[in-house]
Design a protein around this motif. Structure first.
Motif, PDB file in Angstrom:
ATOM      1  N   UNK A   1      23.128  -6.519  59.921  1.00  0.00           N
ATOM      2  CA  UNK A   1      23.032  -5.338  60.789  1.00  0.00           C
ATOM      3  C   UNK A   1      23.960  -4.262  60.246  1.00  0.00           C
ATOM      4  N   UNK A   2      23.429  -3.053  60.115  1.00  0.00           N
ATOM      5  CA  UNK A   2      24.237  -1.908  59.692  1.00  0.00           C
ATOM      6  C   UNK A   2      24.019  -0.777  60.682  1.00  0.00           C
ATOM      7  N   UNK A   3      25.095  -0.090  61.054  1.00  0.00           N
ATOM      8  CA  UNK A   3      24.975   1.056  61.955  1.00  0.00           C
ATOM      9  C   UNK A   3      25.589   2.303  61.310  1.00  0.00           C
ATOM     10  N   UNK A   4      24.994   3.434  61.637  1.00  0.00           N
ATOM     11  CA  UNK A   4      25.504   4.729  61.185  1.00  0.00           C
ATOM     12  C   UNK A   4      25.600   5.667  62.383  1.00  0.00           C
ATOM     13  N   UNK A   5      26.568   6.560  62.351  1.00  0.00           N
ATOM     14  CA  UNK A   5      26.704   7.600  63.365  1.00  0.00           C
ATOM     15  C   UNK A   5      26.848   8.938  62.666  1.00  0.00           C
ATOM     16  N   UNK A   6      25.882   9.810  62.932  1.00  0.00           N
ATOM     17  CA  UNK A   6      25.865  11.140  62.311  1.00  0.00           C
ATOM     18  C   UNK A   6      25.984  11.058  60.785  1.00  0.00           C
ATOM     19  N   UNK A   7      25.251  10.085  60.218  1.00  0.00           N
ATOM     20  CA  UNK A   7      25.189   9.952  58.769  1.00  0.00           C
ATOM     21  C   UNK A   7      26.302   9.144  58.138  1.00  0.00           C
ATOM     22  N   UNK A   8      27.237   8.660  58.915  1.00  0.00           N
ATOM     23  CA  UNK A   8      28.376   7.905  58.395  1.00  0.00           C
ATOM     24  C   UNK A   8      28.280   6.438  58.821  1.00  0.00           C
ATOM     25  N   UNK A   9      28.393   5.536  57.849  1.00  0.00           N
ATOM     26  CA  UNK A   9      28.303   4.112  58.192  1.00  0.00           C
ATOM     27  C   UNK A   9      29.482   3.718  59.071  1.00  0.00           C
ATOM     28  N   UNK A  10      29.164   3.045  60.173  1.00  0.00           N
ATOM     29  CA  UNK A  10      30.200   2.610  61.112  1.00  0.00           C
ATOM     30  C   UNK A  10      30.568   1.145  60.911  1.00  0.00           C
TER      31      UNK A  10
END
Length: 200
Positions: A154-163
């Motif tokens: 699982x990978x998450x990003x917020x506003x284009x930045x990996x979290x």
């Protein structure tokens, strides 16, 4: 020669059809809650083409789940926290009443781990974003979240930045719906729009 050409043409059609199936498609039609199911007494409604979750009179947990299950996918959506904002996006989840099992990508006020992954009624926080990455959340504005779930990764990003990036055996074995959450406590309001999901 002619048969060979027809075979190649058929293969091309099948490949194109399969590729079209994999294109990103909207989960939310901007008009109503078709394709979704409400769990609990909290408010879920459509306003100006946007999906809104708001605390109801019972001030309890509430969920809006997809009717369909999704195993591997790449999802993007936008959210704006108008009040408190403690919410989230669940994946590979199941529910009984308002007791949900599965994993939540957090959507919360500043410095409360937006983009991190929490396991409900299980291990709790599995992974949180780095403190320095909290700056990517835009308070009171539209934010873009991306969630990619493939196998046990699982990978998450917020506003284009990996979290966060997580590899987890338990997640890898699971399957279930996608759901939006509204946290208990009252005074919560979050707007959502531009849902696009690509099955992988």
């Amino acid at each position: 020669m002619k048969k060979g050409f027809l075979f190649l043409l058929l293969c091309a059609v099948l490949v194109t059809a399969n590729a079209q199936k994999k294109k990103k498609a909207p989960l939310f039609n901007g008009k109503d809650l078709t394709g979704w199911k409400i769990h609990g007494t909290e408010k879920w409604y459509v306003d100006k083409g946007e999906l809104v979750c708001e605390s109801g009179p019972d001030k309890q947990y509430g969920y809006l789940s997809t009717e369909k299950s999704y195993k591997n996918f790449d999802l993007t959506l936008q959210f704006k926290q108008e009040a408190n904002g403690n919410s989230g996006v669940f994946f590979r989840s199941d529910i009984e009443g308002v007791k949900i099992s599965g994993w939540q990508v957090e959507v919360a006020p500043p410095n409360h781990n937006s983009g991190g992954i929490y396991e409900s009624y299980g291990r709790g926080w599995i992974i949180k974003p780095k403190p320095e990455d909290e700056k990517w959340l835009k308070e009171g504005q539209w934010n873009t979240m991306r969630i990619k779930v493939v196998g046990d990764e699982v990978t998450t990003w917020l506003n284009g930045h990996q979290m966060v990036y997580l590899k987890d055996e338990k997640i890898g074995k699971a399957n279930g719906f996608i759901a939006l959450q509204i946290h208990d406590g009252g005074g919560i309001k979050v707007r959502w729009k531009n849902f696009k999901l690509k099955e992988l």
